[in-house]
Design an enzyme around this catalytic site. Structure first.
Site, short mmCIF file in Angstrom:
data_model
loop_
_atom_site.label_atom_id
_atom_site.label_comp_id
_atom_site.label_asym_id
_atom_site.label_seq_id
_atom_site.Cartn_x
_atom_site.Cartn_y
_atom_site.Cartn_z
N HIS A 262 0.86 -1.18 0.00
CA HIS A 262 0.00 0.00 0.00
C HIS A 262 0.90 1.24 0.00
O HIS A 262 1.55 1.54 1.00
CB HIS A 262 -0.91 0.01 1.23
CG HIS A 262 -1.70 1.28 1.34
ND1 HIS A 262 -2.77 1.54 0.51
CD2 HIS A 262 -1.57 2.36 2.13
CE1 HIS A 262 -3.27 2.72 0.82
NE2 HIS A 262 -2.56 3.24 1.80
N ASP A 264 0.99 5.14 -0.29
CA ASP A 264 0.25 6.41 -0.30
C ASP A 264 0.86 7.33 -1.35
O ASP A 264 2.07 7.58 -1.35
CB ASP A 264 0.31 7.07 1.07
CG ASP A 264 -0.55 6.35 2.09
OD1 ASP A 264 -1.75 6.22 1.84
OD2 ASP A 264 -0.02 5.91 3.13
N ASP A 374 -7.45 1.64 2.44
CA ASP A 374 -7.09 2.63 3.46
C ASP A 374 -7.95 3.88 3.43
O ASP A 374 -7.69 4.84 4.15
CB ASP A 374 -5.61 3.01 3.28
CG ASP A 374 -5.08 3.85 4.44
OD1 ASP A 374 -5.53 3.65 5.58
OD2 ASP A 374 -4.21 4.70 4.20
N HIS A 578 -6.25 9.90 -0.76
CA HIS A 578 -6.85 9.90 0.57
C HIS A 578 -5.95 10.45 1.68
O HIS A 578 -6.33 10.34 2.86
CB HIS A 578 -7.37 8.51 0.93
CG HIS A 578 -6.32 7.46 1.07
ND1 HIS A 578 -6.15 6.45 0.17
CD2 HIS A 578 -5.40 7.24 2.03
CE1 HIS A 578 -5.17 5.66 0.55
NE2 HIS A 578 -4.70 6.12 1.69
#
Length: 1013
Positions: A262, A264, A374, A578
């Site tokens: 994951h 970001d 997430d 996000h």
């Protein structure tokens, strides 16, 4: 027995730590190291490889915050190592407990070929397997000195979050830089013992399997000579073989491990650093795929593929080859893993349009799942958008973070506001950084809420955020857990394979209706107001640019700016990631976002201006043409049309009152502003009804202390409401003018170190009171809201979301309702009693709260709507929102939901005046207010077809006639990617009109072909 158990567990822990793991690399020789530090931002690979090096020793400091150093490591494999496995061990000064949040590196060969990334838990680089002996080793490392910003206890303000304030002190010290022999047998023994030890710790003390493993481990440790681990490791492994071969129970839970990292797209690092994090991780993963044929890796976010395609083509080539083999799997079909609460209707749709189109064009892959592990909660309009994009599944994990209520399902149908259902999985492993530990796998099996009817769950497996992704240790653990007694089974798989199997075994799971509200991170609806305003303004300008450019293209031959709009959309979508739009990134990210939004606005204003000038015609008489892009305006300019300017009808009156306030009256509303600058009456003349609760005041600015227990920029905790200061003292309250016919009151307030200047305006004939609030904000750890106490008895209220609205309760009967003390709206909040309602509409705020009280002095219910304006958290940006901000919102008494929709659009889409004398008929019009056009544009394929997206906005069924302002050759219903829907009935076309029949909140996308002139 208890003493035996604890003694063996303690023995295993110490022997692993002090003897076996150190024996994995039994021999080593040092490498020579040279360094060159780039003088500014990162340089191209060729420049980094060619730059001169200065010698540097292990233990030396390196790496000012955000700097990039190029290291060269060189050495010779000793002849005595011939036939053995040799690796380079490169430790940049890592903290093994923080993968993804510190320095990182990407290793290259001298010709610029990427080898793999190095990270805190992945420091090895292959040299020879087996080595020949005598090889010369020469490797280059692009090392990023990303500073450590995240410190959970406590979150401390830091200036490291921006290269302009971070300073130049070195952050790291070079640690191990060696060539080393890898003893593969000892390495395998470590994996055996870790898997069995972790499994043993999770099994019941009373169970025979636990004791069987314990005795086997005990015997294996007995067989191990701690002074010669390498020689005795095979015997130890042999004693473990039987317990490792015992198969799982037929009823064991089944975990599909999905290789994953994951990443970001920005957070505690800037966007430019994410480009390199992705390159390091994907280089790692393509190398791991080559070594382990059973392994499968999944990566979402088309933007991240596009970055490495542009900036690291040598890495992208390996990714593309692995995708073609079906082992590197594009997932999610979105441009980024965006926030889903705040993006507008079209933006949420375009996340899928641009993401899916990229994967289709680059790889020929159609993603059938949305992948959002997430994201901070999920808007109720999302299921229909997912389905309209051609997908059918959703994965999320974040809901496990909720503070109060445990979500009741792990596999379920999620039903959106229009009735669309999406098969959804919420992994019971409760992490999107699974490491295949025994604790995690056991937790997934125990935690799974659908036992007895389903046995499949998914585990996203790998270190994220630059931690390097899946490791070879995780692959080794998964192999041992594939079919092991006492454990859930673990097998690598693709998301689509998991979802197909899960849906086949559980075709009728439970249904969850409405939003998936995260009971955490509620303050992300308010933090970094400038970023949120930039997003909303960009969405509005894109709507206008597409509308007017399409209209001008059809009417005048104006060149439609396909490439420019495509690029700008992708920029706006990126900033909806996000941790950007929610305001939870470092200062650098938001400083850059402000500049980006300004550039986007300038480009779009240029497109809009050019298109409108092409439409407006000559201005010989000095006239003006007024353009309206709002969806509909009763009695005014048609939606998407323009007409010559005309004088405004009627006017307004203002009267000074004895107590120092003013009465504003336009014949529709009578508004009283008292001497404090507060609205104490808003009387709906037609309804004969007061809007405000007795004895209350609206437009009341309120300030709260705001110091959450954790996650400063993310969270607001419910106890913030325990203390409030009403800002009622005014420096100035004066009558002013706002245009030739409107009347307005100017109010100035000082509070703390800040100042607010408000203009309250009543326009001629308008059923709304407008507020323009400018705040020069210099508070710390404070929360600013504006309150509207309404004399309305309502047990629920409507808040706009994508392609419609949802209802939330005004009461707190249950813990689920009480937890929603801060929530999201797009353009309006609407409360009503049967026959009469009130809307509060807003141009750029998202966070709000709605509460209700029953009045004691006078019977009745007060429903208070409060908009959240500003916060002042200190982490990760210690100067969040300091400075000047401007907010526009309005109070609309007597409003229906339809009025709220119209006024919500209007507040963000003002009329535009352009010199000219033309009347511009709408390119497309619709005859029902309930049907709103969310987009009017030309088809992305350059065919010249007009694409129209419409939705039912009131929450009821609607029949409408959509009329083209051009000669219509045909109409086809499409998905969001503008592809015809095979199962859809052909639209009913009558001349230039298309008949629409829509269910509540239904989206329809039409592709309208034009007949040649």
């Amino acid at each position: 027995m208890h003493d035996d158990r604890t003694l063996v567990e303690a023995r295993l822990k110490r022997v692993l730590e002090e003897r076996i793991r150190p024996a994995v690399y039994p021999e080593s020789v040092p490498l020579e190291v040279g360094i060159w530090t780039a003088p500014g931002e990162p340089v191209p690979v060729a420049e980094g490889l060619a730059a001169p090096r200065t010698p540097i020793a292990v233990g030396a400091a390196w790496g000012a915050p955000w700097s990039t150093s190029w290291l060269t490591v060189s050495g010779t494999v000793p002849q005595r190592w011939a036939g053995r496995t040799v690796e380079a061990l490169i430790d940049l000064g890592f903290d093994a407990n923080m993968p993804g949040f510190q320095c990182e590196g990407l290793v290259y060969r001298p010709d610029g070929t990427p080898v793999k990334g190095i990270n805190p838990r992945n420091q090895w680089v292959p040299v020879g397997s087996p080595a020949l002996g005598g090889e010369e080793v020469l490797l280059h490392v692009e090392a990023a000195a990303n500073p450590v910003i995240l410190d959970y206890h406590p979150f401390l303000p830091t200036d490291l979050g921006d290269k302009e304030t971070a300073g130049d002190e070195p952050q790291y010290k070079l640690a191990r830089m060696d060539l080393a022999v890898l003893d593969t047998t000892v390495w395998e023994l470590v994996q055996d013992l870790e898997v069995l030890g972790e499994l043993m710790a999770e099994l019941p003390v009373e169970g025979a399997r636990r004791w069987e493993i314990l005795r086997a481990v005990d015997r294996a440790l007995d067989a191990l000579d701690l002074q010669d681990v390498g020689a005795t490791a095979p015997a130890a492994r042999e004693l473990l073989a039987r317990v490792l071969a015992s198969p799982a129970e037929p009823s064991a839970h089944r975990v599909t491990a999905v290789g994953h990292a994951h990443i970001d797209s920005a957070w505690l690092w800037p966007l430019r650093e994410t480009v390199r994090k992705v390159a390091r991780t994907t280089a790692n993963m393509t190398a791991l795929l080559a070594d382990h044929p059973e392994f499968v890796y999944t990566m979402s976010q088309a933007q991240q593929y596009a970055w490495i395609k542009e900036h690291r083509p040598e890495v992208y080539a390996k990714v593309k080859a692995a995708v073609a083999e079906g082992r590197f799997v594009p997932a999610g079909g979105m441009w980024v893993e965006s926030d889903t609460n705040m993006p507008g209707s079209e933006a949420m749709a375009r996340q899928f349009v641009h993401g899916k189109r990229f994967f289709l064009e680059e790889f020929g892959v159609e993603c059938e799942e949305a992948w959002l592990p997430d994201t901070f909660g999920f808007a109720a309009g999302l299921p229909q958008i997912i389905k309209a994009a051609g997908a059918k599944w959703l994965l999320t994990q974040k809901i496990s973070w909720s503070q109060v209520n445990r979500f009741p399902h792990h596999t379920f149908w999620w039903e959106g506001i229009d009735g669309t259902r999406i098969f959804t999985h919420f992994p019971p492993v409760d992490t999107y950084n699974c490491s295949v530990s025994g604790k995690e796998i056991a937790h997934a099996a125990r935690n799974f809420k659908d036992k007895g009817v389903a046995r499949n769950s998914l585990a996203p497996t790998g270190w994220g955020d630059g931690g390097g992704g899946t490791t070879r240790e995780m692959v080794a653990k998964a192999a041992r857990l594939r079919n092991l007694e006492g454990s859930a089974t673990v097998e690598w798989g693709r998301p689509a394979e998991f979802f197909a199997a899960a849906q086949a075994e559980y075709p009728q799971p439970p249904v969850w209706v409405g939003e998936l509200y995260l009971e955490l991170h509620r303050a992300t609806l308010t933090s970094q107001a400038g970023t949120k305003q930039g997003n909303r303004r960009s969405e509005n300008l894109l709507r206008e640019a597409e509308l007017w450019a399409a209209t001008a293209a059809v009417r005048t031959g104006f060149p439609y700016p396909y490439e420019e709009l495509d690029r700008i959309w992708k920029t706006v979508l990126l900033h909806q990631f996000h941790d950007i739009l929610p305001g939870s990134s470092i200062a650098w990210v938001h400083r850059e976002a402000e500049k980006t939004y300004a550039a986007v606005a300038a480009e779009l204003e240029s497109v809009i201006g050019a298109a409108q000038r092409a439409l407006a015609g000559a201005a010989d008489g000095g006239g003006e043409v007024v353009f309206n892009a709002a969806p509909h305006e009763r009695g005014g300019i048609p939606a998407g049309g323009a007409r010559p300017a005309a004088p405004a009808p009627g006017g307004c009156a203002a009267t000074a009152r004895a107590e120092g306030g003013f009465l504003l009256d336009n014949g529709v509303l009578r508004v009283v502003v008292d001497g404090r600058g507060l609205v104490v009456s808003a009387y709906d003349v037609a309804a004969g009804r007061e809007t405000l609760a007795p004895g209350t005041a609206a437009n009341l600015l309120q300030i709260h202390p705001d110091f959450p227990n954790m996650w400063d920029a993310w969270d607001v905790d419910q106890f913030y409401r325990n203390s409030v200061t009403d800002l009622v003292d005014a420096d100035e309250v004066a009558l002013t003018a706002d245009g030739p016919d409107a009347v307005a009151v100017r109010v100035v307030r000082s509070f703390g170190s800040s100042r607010a200047v408000q203009t309250l305006t009543l326009q001629p004939g308008a059923a709304r009171l407008e507020f323009d609030t400018e705040v020069d904000w210099h508070e710390t750890e404070k929360f600013l809201k504006v309150a509207f106490p309404l004399d309305v008895h309502a047990d629920r209220y409507a808040a706009e979301t994508q392609f419609g609205h949802l209802y939330r309760p005004t009461h707190t009967n249950t813990s689920w309702e009480a937890a929603k003390f801060e929530a999201c709206n797009h353009r309006f909040v609407h409360v009503e009693e049967p026959g009469w309602g009130v809307a509060v509409v807003t141009a750029s705020t998202y966070g709000h709260d709605v509460t209700r009280t029953v009045r004691a002095a006078e019977p009745g219910t007060t429903t208070t709507v409060r908009l959240s304006l500003l916060r002042a958290p200190r982490f990760p940006d210690p100067h969040t929102d300091q400075g000047v901000h401007r907010f526009r919102y309005a109070l609309v008494p007597g409003a229906s939901v339809g009025d709220a929709v119209r006024e919500g659009y209007r507040v963000g889409l003002p009329e535009r005046r352009v010199p000219g004398d033309a009347v511009v008929a709408p390119l497309v019009s619709v005859d029902r207010d309930a049907v709103v056009l969310s987009a009017v544009k030309l088809a992305d394929d350059g065919s010249g077809d007009v694409v129209v997206r419409a939705y039912e906005a009131h929450g009821g069924r609607a029949r409408a006639r959509l009329t083209a302002g051009f000669t219509l050759a045909g109409a086809v219903e499409c998905d969001l990617l503008e592809r015809p829907l095979a199962q859809a009935a052909a639209p009913v076309v009558d001349g230039d009109t298309v008949e629409l029949t829509l269910r509540p909140f239904q989206i329809v996308t039409l592709r309208l072909s034009r007949r040649a002139a």
